[in-house]
Design a protein around this motif. Structure first.
Motif, PDB file in Angstrom:
ATOM      1  N   ASP A  68       0.474  -1.217   0.024  1.00  9.32           N
ATOM      2  CA  ASP A  68      -0.318  -0.196  -0.378  1.00  9.32           C
ATOM      3  C   ASP A  68       0.571   1.411  -0.037  1.00  9.32           C
ATOM      4  N   ASP A  69       1.740   1.322  -1.215  1.00  4.53           N
ATOM      5  CA  ASP A  69       3.101   2.738  -0.736  1.00  4.53           C
ATOM      6  C   ASP A  69       3.641   3.420   0.304  1.00  4.53           C
ATOM      7  N   GLY A  70       3.988   1.856   1.053  1.00  2.69           N
ATOM      8  CA  GLY A  70       4.811   1.532   2.288  1.00  2.69           C
ATOM      9  C   GLY A  70       4.124   2.377   3.848  1.00  2.69           C
ATOM     10  N   ALA A  71       2.736   2.409   3.654  1.00  2.00           N
ATOM     11  CA  ALA A  71       1.934   2.104   4.840  1.00  2.00           C
ATOM     12  C   ALA A  71       1.895   1.634   5.614  1.00  2.00           C
ATOM     13  N   ILE A  72       2.054   0.093   4.895  1.00  2.00           N
ATOM     14  CA  ILE A  72       2.423  -1.320   6.363  1.00  2.00           C
ATOM     15  C   ILE A  72       3.598  -1.968   5.244  1.00  2.00           C
ATOM     16  N   TRP A  73       3.892  -1.843   6.160  1.00  2.00           N
ATOM     17  CA  TRP A  73       5.547  -3.118   6.304  1.00  2.00           C
ATOM     18  C   TRP A  73       5.187  -4.131   6.695  1.00  2.00           C
ATOM     19  N   VAL A  74       5.451  -5.583   5.549  1.00  2.00           N
ATOM     20  CA  VAL A  74       5.792  -6.950   6.670  1.00  2.00           C
ATOM     21  C   VAL A  74       7.399  -7.286   6.169  1.00  2.00           C
ATOM     22  N   ALA A  75       7.445  -7.856   8.002  1.00  2.00           N
ATOM     23  CA  ALA A  75       9.025  -8.034   8.120  1.00  2.00           C
ATOM     24  C   ALA A  75       8.876  -9.636   8.177  1.00  2.00           C
ATOM     25  N   ARG A  76       9.628 -10.448   7.723  1.00  2.00           N
ATOM     26  CA  ARG A  76       9.883 -11.932   7.326  1.00  2.00           C
ATOM     27  C   ARG A  76      11.077 -12.137   7.789  1.00  2.00           C
ATOM     28  N   ALA A  77      10.839 -13.147   9.312  1.00  2.00           N
ATOM     29  CA  ALA A  77      12.199 -13.400   9.199  1.00  2.00           C
ATOM     30  C   ALA A  77      12.887 -14.454   8.703  1.00  2.00           C
ATOM     31  N   THR A  78      14.640 -13.991   8.260  1.00  2.00           N
ATOM     32  CA  THR A  78      15.311 -15.664   7.473  1.00  2.00           C
ATOM     33  C   THR A  78      15.549 -16.228   8.684  1.00  2.00           C
ATOM     34  N   GLU A  79      16.226 -16.992   7.923  1.00  2.00           N
ATOM     35  CA  GLU A  79      16.921 -18.682   8.844  1.00  2.00           C
ATOM     36  C   GLU A  79      17.663 -17.900  10.085  1.00  2.00           C
ATOM     37  N   ASP A  80      18.965 -17.356   9.075  1.00  2.00           N
ATOM     38  CA  ASP A  80      19.478 -16.791  10.356  1.00  2.00           C
ATOM     39  C   ASP A  80      18.696 -15.744  11.667  1.00  2.00           C
ATOM     40  N   GLY A  81      18.005 -15.131  11.359  1.00  2.00           N
ATOM     41  CA  GLY A  81      16.404 -14.479  12.449  1.00  2.00           C
ATOM     42  C   GLY A  81      16.323 -15.234  13.043  1.00  2.00           C
ATOM     43  N   ILE A  82      16.079 -16.662  13.006  1.00  2.00           N
ATOM     44  CA  ILE A  82      15.356 -17.401  13.644  1.00  2.00           C
ATOM     45  C   ILE A  82      16.235 -18.473  14.516  1.00  2.00           C
ATOM     46  N   ASP A  83      17.188 -17.939  13.691  1.00  2.00           N
ATOM     47  CA  ASP A  83      18.697 -19.406  14.756  1.00  2.00           C
ATOM     48  C   ASP A  83      18.977 -17.859  16.106  1.00  2.00           C
ATOM     49  N   VAL A  84      18.802 -16.912  14.883  1.00  2.00           N
ATOM     50  CA  VAL A  84      19.334 -15.345  16.507  1.00  2.00           C
ATOM     51  C   VAL A  84      18.290 -15.196  17.305  1.00  2.00           C
ATOM     52  N   ALA A  85      16.705 -15.356  17.131  1.00  2.00           N
ATOM     53  CA  ALA A  85      15.458 -15.969  18.492  1.00  2.00           C
ATOM     54  C   ALA A  85      15.839 -17.036  19.121  1.00  2.00           C
ATOM     55  N   GLY A  86      16.208 -17.912  18.533  1.00  2.00           N
ATOM     56  CA  GLY A  86      16.543 -19.014  19.788  1.00  2.00           C
ATOM     57  C   GLY A  86      17.762 -19.407  20.185  1.00  2.00           C
ATOM     58  N   GLY A  87      18.739 -17.847  20.259  1.00  2.00           N
ATOM     59  CA  GLY A  87      20.120 -18.065  21.494  1.00  2.00           C
ATOM     60  C   GLY A  87      21.247 -17.418  20.498  1.00  2.00           C
ATOM     61  N   ARG A  88      21.337 -17.541  19.416  1.00  2.00           N
ATOM     62  CA  ARG A  88      22.340 -17.621  18.333  1.00  2.00           C
ATOM     63  C   ARG A  88      22.840 -16.662  19.060  1.00  2.00           C
ATOM     64  N   PRO A  89      23.524 -16.052  19.094  1.00  2.00           N
ATOM     65  CA  PRO A  89      24.702 -14.326  19.708  1.00  2.00           C
ATOM     66  C   PRO A  89      24.583 -13.923  18.064  1.00  2.00           C
ATOM     67  N   HIS A  90      24.218 -12.851  18.448  1.00  2.00           N
ATOM     68  CA  HIS A  90      24.466 -11.837  16.962  1.00  2.00           C
ATOM     69  C   HIS A  90      24.751 -10.488  17.391  1.00  2.00           C
ATOM     70  N   PRO A  91      25.313  -9.368  17.479  1.00  2.00           N
ATOM     71  CA  PRO A  91      25.888  -8.111  17.749  1.00  2.00           C
ATOM     72  C   PRO A  91      24.769  -7.124  17.565  1.00  2.00           C
ATOM     73  N   GLY A  92      24.242  -7.087  18.412  1.00  2.00           N
ATOM     74  CA  GLY A  92      23.069  -5.503  18.271  1.00  2.00           C
ATOM     75  C   GLY A  92      21.668  -6.228  19.192  1.00  2.00           C
ATOM     76  N   VAL A  93      21.639  -7.611  19.285  1.00  2.00           N
ATOM     77  CA  VAL A  93      20.241  -8.197  19.454  1.00  2.00           C
ATOM     78  C   VAL A  93      20.374  -8.909  21.238  1.00  2.00           C
ATOM     79  N   ALA A  94      19.962  -8.658  21.810  1.00  2.00           N
ATOM     80  CA  ALA A  94      20.002  -9.841  23.444  1.00  2.00           C
ATOM     81  C   ALA A  94      19.850 -10.655  23.183  1.00  2.00           C
ATOM     82  N   ARG A  95      20.252 -11.568  23.646  1.00  2.00           N
ATOM     83  CA  ARG A  95      20.624 -12.996  23.890  1.00  2.00           C
ATOM     84  C   ARG A  95      19.424 -12.977  25.253  1.00  2.00           C
ATOM     85  N   PRO A  96      18.611 -14.588  24.819  1.00  2.00           N
ATOM     86  CA  PRO A  96      17.102 -14.834  25.582  1.00  2.00           C
ATOM     87  C   PRO A  96      17.663 -15.143  26.971  1.00  2.00           C
ATOM     88  N   ALA A  97      16.549 -14.905  27.437  1.00  2.00           N
ATOM     89  CA  ALA A  97      17.015 -15.618  29.004  1.00  2.00           C
ATOM     90  C   ALA A  97      17.026 -17.047  29.433  1.00  2.00           C
TER      91      ALA A  97
END
Length: 100
Positions: A68-97
């Motif tokens: 809609d001409d930039g009115a809505i953004w849709v984000a989709r996690a990549t494989e690396d993003g899912i790994d980081v969400a699961g706890g793989r360290p990445h600078p600039g992203v907190a690690r889950p407890a």
């Protein structure tokens, strides 16, 4: 950026990645992500959220699609993003407890 501001940004980015990783197709729009952040104590502006989304895209942890001409953004996690969400360290992203 102060150390406290950096900690907040790292936590927001983790929350975004975790929300995406929990969705059935790993994708959510910016309105839902803003609500997810608010539910976990991060009341942020749309501009701040989009800044975090752009940062995550630049790190290749998500892809972004504008609708809609930039009115809505849709984000989709990549494989690396899912790994980081699961706890793989990445600078600039907190690690889950542990255990969360």
């Amino acid at each position: 950026m102060s150390r406290f501001a950096a900690l907040l940004a790292e936590d927001r980015r983790l929350i975004i990645l975790r929300a995406l990783s929990e969705d059935h197709d790993y994708a959510l729009n910016d309105f839902i992500l803003k609500r997810a952040l608010a539910s976990l104590g991060h009341e942020v502006s749309r501009d701040m959220l989009r800044g975090d989304l752009t940062w995550l895209k630049d790190q290749r942890l998500i892809t972004l699609r504008e609708l809609d001409d930039g009115a809505i953004w849709v984000a989709r996690a990549t494989e690396d993003g899912i790994d980081v969400a699961g706890g793989r360290p990445h600078p600039g992203v907190a690690r889950p407890a542990p255990g969360l």
